[in-house]
Design an enzyme around this catalytic site. Sequence first.
Site, PDB file in Angstrom:
ATOM      1  N   ASP A 194      16.049 -28.710  67.869  1.00 52.87           N
ATOM      2  CA  ASP A 194      17.349 -28.833  68.492  1.00 52.87           C
ATOM      3  C   ASP A 194      17.055 -29.541  69.826  1.00 52.87           C
ATOM      4  OD1 ASP A 194      16.946 -26.354  69.567  1.00 52.87           O
ATOM      5  OD2 ASP A 194      18.808 -25.690  69.955  1.00 52.87           O
ATOM      6  N   HIS A 195      15.765 -29.794  70.257  1.00 52.36           N
ATOM      7  CA  HIS A 195      15.434 -30.310  71.270  1.00 52.36           C
ATOM      8  C   HIS A 195      14.607 -31.517  71.208  1.00 52.36           C
ATOM      9  CE1 HIS A 195      16.923 -27.412  74.400  1.00 52.36           C
ATOM     10  NE2 HIS A 195      16.839 -26.747  73.042  1.00 52.36           N
TER      11      HIS A 195
ATOM     12  N   HIS B  66      22.628 -26.125  76.689  1.00 51.14           N
ATOM     13  CA  HIS B  66      23.635 -25.421  75.876  1.00 51.14           C
ATOM     14  C   HIS B  66      24.598 -25.240  76.517  1.00 51.14           C
ATOM     15  CE1 HIS B  66      21.161 -25.150  72.167  1.00 51.14           C
ATOM     16  NE2 HIS B  66      20.080 -24.912  72.863  1.00 51.14           N
TER      17      HIS B  66
ATOM     18  N   ASP C 280      15.894 -24.620  77.733  1.00 54.36           N
ATOM     19  CA  ASP C 280      16.416 -23.704  77.531  1.00 54.36           C
ATOM     20  C   ASP C 280      16.008 -22.358  78.242  1.00 54.36           C
ATOM     21  OD1 ASP C 280      17.942 -24.591  75.595  1.00 54.36           O
ATOM     22  OD2 ASP C 280      16.825 -23.869  73.935  1.00 54.36           O
TER      23      ASP C 280
ATOM     24  N   HIS D 209      10.824 -18.450  76.715  1.00 60.94           N
ATOM     25  CA  HIS D 209      11.555 -18.995  75.449  1.00 60.94           C
ATOM     26  C   HIS D 209      10.626 -19.398  74.599  1.00 60.94           C
ATOM     27  CE1 HIS D 209      15.105 -20.192  73.359  1.00 60.94           C
ATOM     28  NE2 HIS D 209      14.658 -21.284  73.174  1.00 60.94           N
TER      29      HIS D 209
ATOM     30  N   HIS E 288      10.655 -28.575  75.459  1.00 60.82           N
ATOM     31  CA  HIS E 288       9.949 -27.546  74.553  1.00 60.82           C
ATOM     32  C   HIS E 288       9.817 -27.993  73.257  1.00 60.82           C
ATOM     33  CE1 HIS E 288      14.121 -25.958  74.640  1.00 60.82           C
ATOM     34  NE2 HIS E 288      13.446 -25.295  73.562  1.00 60.82           N
TER      35      HIS E 288
ATOM     36  N   HIS F 235      11.311 -26.746  70.091  1.00 62.92           N
ATOM     37  CA  HIS F 235      12.433 -26.572  69.152  1.00 62.92           C
ATOM     38  C   HIS F 235      13.169 -27.643  68.497  1.00 62.92           C
ATOM     39  CE1 HIS F 235      12.942 -21.929  70.504  1.00 62.92           C
ATOM     40  NE2 HIS F 235      11.837 -22.206  69.602  1.00 62.92           N
TER      41      HIS F 235
END
Length: 242
Positions: free
Chosen positions: A59-60, A170, A132, A113, A55, A57
């Site tokens: 942090d990905h 995570h 996530d 998400h 996805h 985001h």
Amino acid sequence: MIEIVRIPALSDNYIWLAHEPDSGETVVIDPAESEPVLAAAAERGWTITQIWNTHWHPDHVGGNAAIKAATGCTITGPAAEQDRIATLDDMVRDGDSVALGALRAEVIDVPAHTSGHIAYHLAEASVVFVGDTLFAMGCGRLFEGTPEQMFANMQRLSALPGETKVYCAHEYTQSNGRYALVAEPDNVEIKQRMVEVDAMRARGEATVPTTIALERATNPFMRARTAAELAERRAAKDSFRG
């Protein structure tokens, strides 16, 4: 058949580096940043050929551009989020497949998400990369979707073979487990698992990957009987401070 390396990043992210020895191909799943990924690959003599994003985001996908610049790799991600991931080369959706050497990964749509979130299931290797969406004893927050979507995701992932290893992005297991004890106070398996999780974290050890079978037994979101029950549990977890 496949070698998978966990790379800690940022505060609690895990980046996954998966290597298929016969072909020499190596894929990075959800690189939050580039430096530790490039270092881990170099240490093993692996050449990064692909990135798979679940996805959009930051942090990905934060390491996408630098890893691509350093290696010339191909980046694959959700077609539904192509406008939000500037570095994508290949766009995939539910039912598509991507190759890692001789292995095939089926793309599974798991929105909620984010609206276009996907997972990658390598059936031959009994592995699924879920980003996530599914966590050890938890699920992702519903930032762009509905409880009904997340309930459908949990049902679909629960239907995978029990031995399937689940690689999430995570280290949330301890906090998820504390809520799971409240959501299902009579669940002996959650209590037993939390003894192990607390001991592992005290030793500084990672608690993932998990397995589908373990999540069926201890994950209050996968165990929710209806979308309404999942919604109640997700709302409770969002405000949980245990």
